[in-house]
Design an enzyme around this catalytic site. Structure first.
Site, PDB file in Angstrom:
ATOM      1  N   PRO A   1     -40.478 -25.864  -4.470  1.00 10.09           N
ATOM      2  CA  PRO A   1     -39.561 -26.311  -6.137  1.00 10.09           C
ATOM      3  C   PRO A   1     -39.715 -25.466  -7.078  1.00 10.09           C
ATOM      4  O   PRO A   1     -40.709 -25.068  -7.633  1.00 10.09           O
ATOM      5  CB  PRO A   1     -40.461 -27.728  -6.110  1.00 10.09           C
ATOM      6  CG  PRO A   1     -41.432 -27.942  -4.837  1.00 10.09           C
ATOM      7  CD  PRO A   1     -41.572 -26.627  -4.063  1.00 10.09           C
ATOM      8  N   GLU A   2     -38.468 -25.222  -7.435  1.00 11.78           N
ATOM      9  CA  GLU A   2     -38.179 -24.150  -8.545  1.00 11.78           C
ATOM     10  C   GLU A   2     -37.580 -25.216  -9.612  1.00 11.78           C
ATOM     11  O   GLU A   2     -37.457 -26.352  -9.498  1.00 11.78           O
ATOM     12  CB  GLU A   2     -37.220 -23.168  -8.211  1.00 11.78           C
ATOM     13  CG  GLU A   2     -37.938 -22.037  -7.265  1.00 11.78           C
ATOM     14  CD  GLU A   2     -36.967 -20.938  -6.957  1.00 11.78           C
ATOM     15  OE1 GLU A   2     -36.114 -20.485  -7.854  1.00 11.78           O
ATOM     16  OE2 GLU A   2     -36.933 -20.524  -5.743  1.00 11.78           O
TER      17      GLU A   2
ATOM     18  N   LYS B   1     -41.603 -25.083 -14.107  1.00 10.43           N
ATOM     19  CA  LYS B   1     -41.761 -25.890 -12.912  1.00 10.43           C
ATOM     20  C   LYS B   1     -42.792 -27.144 -12.967  1.00 10.43           C
ATOM     21  O   LYS B   1     -43.275 -27.536 -11.966  1.00 10.43           O
ATOM     22  CB  LYS B   1     -42.190 -24.954 -11.584  1.00 10.43           C
ATOM     23  CG  LYS B   1     -41.412 -23.791 -11.531  1.00 10.43           C
ATOM     24  CD  LYS B   1     -42.255 -22.892 -10.475  1.00 10.43           C
ATOM     25  CE  LYS B   1     -41.494 -21.421 -10.413  1.00 10.43           C
ATOM     26  NZ  LYS B   1     -41.988 -20.731  -9.601  1.00 10.43           N
TER      27      LYS B   1
ATOM     28  N   ARG C   1     -42.778 -10.031  -3.217  1.00 14.41           N
ATOM     29  CA  ARG C   1     -42.005 -11.208  -2.806  1.00 14.41           C
ATOM     30  C   ARG C   1     -40.608 -10.605  -1.892  1.00 14.41           C
ATOM     31  O   ARG C   1     -40.209  -9.687  -2.178  1.00 14.41           O
ATOM     32  CB  ARG C   1     -41.290 -12.101  -3.864  1.00 14.41           C
ATOM     33  CG  ARG C   1     -42.463 -12.654  -4.695  1.00 14.41           C
ATOM     34  CD  ARG C   1     -43.408 -13.426  -4.157  1.00 14.41           C
ATOM     35  NE  ARG C   1     -42.838 -14.598  -3.494  1.00 14.41           N
ATOM     36  CZ  ARG C   1     -42.380 -15.776  -4.282  1.00 14.41           C
ATOM     37  NH1 ARG C   1     -42.724 -15.818  -5.665  1.00 14.41           N
ATOM     38  NH2 ARG C   1     -42.048 -16.846  -3.635  1.00 14.41           N
TER      39      ARG C   1
END
Ligand SMILES: [Zn+2]
Length: 262
Positions: free
Chosen positions: A2-3, A59, A250
């Site tokens: 979830p962003e 967030k 990432r």
């Protein structure tokens, strides 16, 4: 994971379902997600109170439950909220369940348990202690420009750094850079004013559009990278094969043709 758009969607869901009802109990099924509060303490402090309103920063979802009492929710990798009507059973991976006087319940579901639940006294204190940057949808262009110009290195890790700008995660960062036609490894110092404006506009557009679509990946525009990322994915703009690389630790997906490194 979830962003900002997902957390904003959870906020709107919570606002729609769970405000102003008396909390009758808190059922902690797995205390692992509780941070700096015990199951007993969480129940004791919330019982008899109501969720009054909520605020999102990056967030984090912060839910006010009275004077100097806020519930902080962070959704980690797999967290989500589910409002359960009277007879509905909570999911197996519900970790904490808030029960209301109307017999409905709000479940904090989190399969992988990287989520966090905490009680805090004050939102501003929390943001300051954590050193969180401005929310990605609140930041002004002048702040955004200064923030990027003050930092060295590739542009993508800057967008992901919650201390500089809060709310953007790996997936939306790739989407924003794709829309701005910038390679994720572009040196931030080499961005000119025009690049920065394009990047700023792309940030706002991508986050707002994802919120408007309730982050339903099936409804995202076909012109987006998000639905194509992965091996054998092709660029929605030029149809060439997408590439991936590890940037700032990432995995990033991008199109080397449409996002030329500078
Ligand atoms: Zn392309």
């Amino acid at each position: 994971m979830p962003e900002l758009p997902e957390v904003e969607t959870f906020k709107r869901y919570l606002d729609r379902t769970s405000l102003h009802q008396r909390i009758t109990c808190v059922e902690v099924r797995d205390a692992y997600v509780l941070k700096r509060v015990s199951a007993r303490e969480l129940t004791r402090r919330l019982k008899g109170r109501r969720f009054e309103n909520s605020h999102r920063h990056g967030k984090h979802l912060l839910v006010r439950a009275g004077d100097e009492l806020w519930l902080r929710l962070h959704f980690g990798m797999t967290g989500l909220l589910e409002y359960l009507k009277r007879d509905e059973q909570p999911p197996k991976t519900a970790r904490v369940i808030f029960c209301f006087a109307n017999n409905c319940r709000l479940a904090f579901d989190d399969q992988r348990k990287f989520g966090e639940i905490e009680l805090i006294k004050d939102v501003d204190d929390f943001l300051q202690t954590r050193g969180l940057g401005p929310d990605a949808l609140d930041i002004r262009f002048s702040q955004f420009k200064a923030m990027i110009e003050e930092h060295r290195g590739a542009v993508k890790p800057i967008l992901l750094n919650q201390q500089l700008i809060a709310g953007i995660g790996n997936l939306y960062a790739d989407e924003i850079l794709f829309r701005a036609c910038l390679h994720p490894a572009t040196e931030a110092a080499r961005l000119n004013d025009k690049d920065l404006r394009r990047l700023f506009r792309a940030t706002r557009y991508v986050l707002k559009k994802a919120i408007a679509l309730k982050t339903d990946f099936n409804r995202l525009p076909k012109s987006w990278l998000l639905t194509r990322r992965g091996t054998r994915g092709r660029c929605p703009r030029c149809d060439r094969a997408l590439k991936s690389a590890t940037i700032g630790g990432r995995t990033s997906w991008f199109c080397v043709h449409c996002q030329k490194p500078n």
